[in-house]
Design a protein around this motif. Structure first.
Motif, PDB file in Angstrom:
ATOM      1  N   THR A  30       0.241   8.408  10.751  1.00 16.72           N
ATOM      2  CA  THR A  30       1.050   7.218  10.496  1.00 16.72           C
ATOM      3  C   THR A  30       0.960   6.923   9.012  1.00 16.72           C
ATOM      4  O   THR A  30      -0.144   6.875   8.453  1.00 16.72           O
ATOM      5  CB  THR A  30       0.534   6.007  11.296  1.00 16.72           C
ATOM      6  OG1 THR A  30       0.584   6.323  12.693  1.00 16.72           O
ATOM      7  CG2 THR A  30       1.356   4.768  11.024  1.00 16.72           C
ATOM      8  N   VAL A  31       2.117   6.740   8.377  1.00 20.58           N
ATOM      9  CA  VAL A  31       2.170   6.435   6.948  1.00 20.58           C
ATOM     10  C   VAL A  31       2.639   4.996   6.789  1.00 20.58           C
ATOM     11  O   VAL A  31       3.715   4.631   7.261  1.00 20.58           O
ATOM     12  CB  VAL A  31       3.121   7.391   6.198  1.00 20.58           C
ATOM     13  CG1 VAL A  31       3.206   7.027   4.723  1.00 20.58           C
ATOM     14  CG2 VAL A  31       2.683   8.841   6.389  1.00 20.58           C
ATOM     15  N   VAL A  32       1.833   4.187   6.113  1.00 24.95           N
ATOM     16  CA  VAL A  32       2.187   2.801   5.829  1.00 24.95           C
ATOM     17  C   VAL A  32       2.372   2.681   4.317  1.00 24.95           C
ATOM     18  O   VAL A  32       1.418   2.851   3.565  1.00 24.95           O
ATOM     19  CB  VAL A  32       1.084   1.822   6.294  1.00 24.95           C
ATOM     20  CG1 VAL A  32       1.471   0.387   5.944  1.00 24.95           C
ATOM     21  CG2 VAL A  32       0.803   1.978   7.771  1.00 24.95           C
ATOM     22  N   GLU A  33       3.601   2.426   3.905  1.00 25.98           N
ATOM     23  CA  GLU A  33       3.850   2.165   2.488  1.00 25.98           C
ATOM     24  C   GLU A  33       3.508   0.694   2.248  1.00 25.98           C
ATOM     25  O   GLU A  33       4.311  -0.186   2.491  1.00 25.98           O
ATOM     26  CB  GLU A  33       5.286   2.496   2.108  1.00 25.98           C
ATOM     27  CG  GLU A  33       5.565   3.975   2.106  1.00 25.98           C
ATOM     28  CD  GLU A  33       6.913   4.330   1.519  1.00 25.98           C
ATOM     29  OE1 GLU A  33       7.389   3.595   0.616  1.00 25.98           O
ATOM     30  OE2 GLU A  33       7.487   5.345   1.958  1.00 25.98           O
ATOM     31  N   TYR A  34       2.280   0.471   1.781  1.00 26.04           N
ATOM     32  CA  TYR A  34       1.732  -0.881   1.760  1.00 26.04           C
ATOM     33  C   TYR A  34       2.419  -1.804   0.760  1.00 26.04           C
ATOM     34  O   TYR A  34       2.283  -3.023   0.869  1.00 26.04           O
ATOM     35  CB  TYR A  34       0.221  -0.856   1.533  1.00 26.04           C
ATOM     36  CG  TYR A  34      -0.181  -0.335   0.184  1.00 26.04           C
ATOM     37  CD1 TYR A  34      -0.312  -1.184  -0.900  1.00 26.04           C
ATOM     38  CD2 TYR A  34      -0.406   1.017  -0.006  1.00 26.04           C
ATOM     39  CE1 TYR A  34      -0.655  -0.692  -2.137  1.00 26.04           C
ATOM     40  CE2 TYR A  34      -0.754   1.510  -1.234  1.00 26.04           C
ATOM     41  CZ  TYR A  34      -0.872   0.649  -2.311  1.00 26.04           C
ATOM     42  OH  TYR A  34      -1.211   1.142  -3.539  1.00 26.04           O
ATOM     43  N   ARG A  60      -7.811  -2.814  -7.667  1.00 24.07           N
ATOM     44  CA  ARG A  60      -7.136  -1.988  -8.671  1.00 24.07           C
ATOM     45  C   ARG A  60      -6.862  -2.842  -9.899  1.00 24.07           C
ATOM     46  O   ARG A  60      -6.140  -3.836  -9.834  1.00 24.07           O
ATOM     47  CB  ARG A  60      -5.840  -1.421  -8.115  1.00 24.07           C
ATOM     48  CG  ARG A  60      -5.148  -0.503  -9.117  1.00 24.07           C
ATOM     49  CD  ARG A  60      -4.035   0.298  -8.446  1.00 24.07           C
ATOM     50  NE  ARG A  60      -3.370   1.147  -9.402  1.00 24.07           N
ATOM     51  CZ  ARG A  60      -3.808   2.343  -9.784  1.00 24.07           C
ATOM     52  NH1 ARG A  60      -4.925   2.827  -9.279  1.00 24.07           N
ATOM     53  NH2 ARG A  60      -3.143   3.062 -10.656  1.00 24.07           N
ATOM     54  N   LEU A  61      -7.449  -2.441 -11.009  1.00 20.40           N
ATOM     55  CA  LEU A  61      -7.246  -3.152 -12.264  1.00 20.40           C
ATOM     56  C   LEU A  61      -6.137  -2.503 -13.090  1.00 20.40           C
ATOM     57  O   LEU A  61      -5.315  -3.198 -13.687  1.00 20.40           O
ATOM     58  CB  LEU A  61      -8.550  -3.206 -13.063  1.00 20.40           C
ATOM     59  CG  LEU A  61      -9.713  -3.932 -12.370  1.00 20.40           C
ATOM     60  CD1 LEU A  61     -10.980  -3.826 -13.206  1.00 20.40           C
ATOM     61  CD2 LEU A  61      -9.360  -5.386 -12.106  1.00 20.40           C
ATOM     62  N   ALA A  81      -7.673 -12.454  -0.457  1.00 22.66           N
ATOM     63  CA  ALA A  81      -6.449 -13.263  -0.403  1.00 22.66           C
ATOM     64  C   ALA A  81      -5.467 -12.815  -1.485  1.00 22.66           C
ATOM     65  O   ALA A  81      -4.258 -12.712  -1.233  1.00 22.66           O
ATOM     66  CB  ALA A  81      -6.781 -14.743  -0.550  1.00 22.66           C
ATOM     67  N   ALA A  82      -5.981 -12.526  -2.676  1.00 23.80           N
ATOM     68  CA  ALA A  82      -5.119 -12.044  -3.761  1.00 23.80           C
ATOM     69  C   ALA A  82      -4.521 -10.687  -3.417  1.00 23.80           C
ATOM     70  O   ALA A  82      -3.343 -10.425  -3.702  1.00 23.80           O
ATOM     71  CB  ALA A  82      -5.908 -11.975  -5.065  1.00 23.80           C
ATOM     72  N   ASN A  86      -0.709  -9.792  -3.125  1.00 24.06           N
ATOM     73  CA  ASN A  86      -0.204  -8.821  -4.094  1.00 24.06           C
ATOM     74  C   ASN A  86      -0.825  -7.457  -3.772  1.00 24.06           C
ATOM     75  O   ASN A  86      -1.870  -7.113  -4.311  1.00 24.06           O
ATOM     76  CB  ASN A  86      -0.543  -9.252  -5.516  1.00 24.06           C
ATOM     77  CG  ASN A  86       0.063  -8.338  -6.563  1.00 24.06           C
ATOM     78  OD1 ASN A  86       0.576  -7.270  -6.245  1.00 24.06           O
ATOM     79  ND2 ASN A  86       0.018  -8.751  -7.809  1.00 24.06           N
ATOM     80  N   PRO A  87      -0.204  -6.672  -2.900  1.00 32.89           N
ATOM     81  CA  PRO A  87      -0.805  -5.423  -2.456  1.00 32.89           C
ATOM     82  C   PRO A  87      -1.041  -4.406  -3.575  1.00 32.89           C
ATOM     83  O   PRO A  87      -1.841  -3.484  -3.399  1.00 32.89           O
ATOM     84  CB  PRO A  87       0.170  -4.893  -1.406  1.00 32.89           C
ATOM     85  CG  PRO A  87       1.445  -5.607  -1.647  1.00 32.89           C
ATOM     86  CD  PRO A  87       1.079  -6.931  -2.253  1.00 32.89           C
TER      87      PRO A  87
END
Length: 114
Positions: A30-34, A60-61, A81-82, A86-87
């Motif tokens: 299963t591929v989830v494009e987040y 991820r910075l 939450a952030a 903002n994925p």
């Protein structure tokens, strides 16, 4: 074996990890494009716990404004939450199989759960 990858097609590491999964016999993928289907906060918590990492470890910075906003200094719940809002703040790719969860950086980490 069932496997889910939280994938970003623009990311080379994510594309290479996806290719490993696609080339592995017996993987029901299963591929989830987040970025299109963002994470729920509870799913992030579950992935981090199963991978034995913190939200800070998965933050991820590069390529985001997370560093400028000081997100890495926030509480675990605030970081999650952030990330849910903002994925792009979530490092990629995460892969979940029956054998566990890994943040597949480098991509070869996926072999640990295949």
């Amino acid at each position: 074996m069932k496997a889910t990858i939280w994938h970003n097609p623009a990311c080379g590491t994510s594309r290479k990890t996806l290719a490993i999964l696609q080339e592995t016999p017996g993987v029901d993928l299963t591929v989830v494009e987040y970025l299109k289907t963002p994470y729920e906060a509870d799913k992030l918590r579950q992935l981090f716990e199963a991978a034995n990492i913190s939200a800070r470890d998965a933050l991820r910075l590069r390529g985001t404004d997370a560093q400028e906003r000081g997100v890495a200094d926030w509480s675990e719940d605030a970081i999650i939450a952030a990330m849910a809002a903002n994925p792009a703040y979530v490092e990629r790719p995460f892969v979940e199989t029956d054998k566990g969860v890994r943040l597949c950086r480098p991509m070869d980490k996926v072999h640990e759960i295949l």
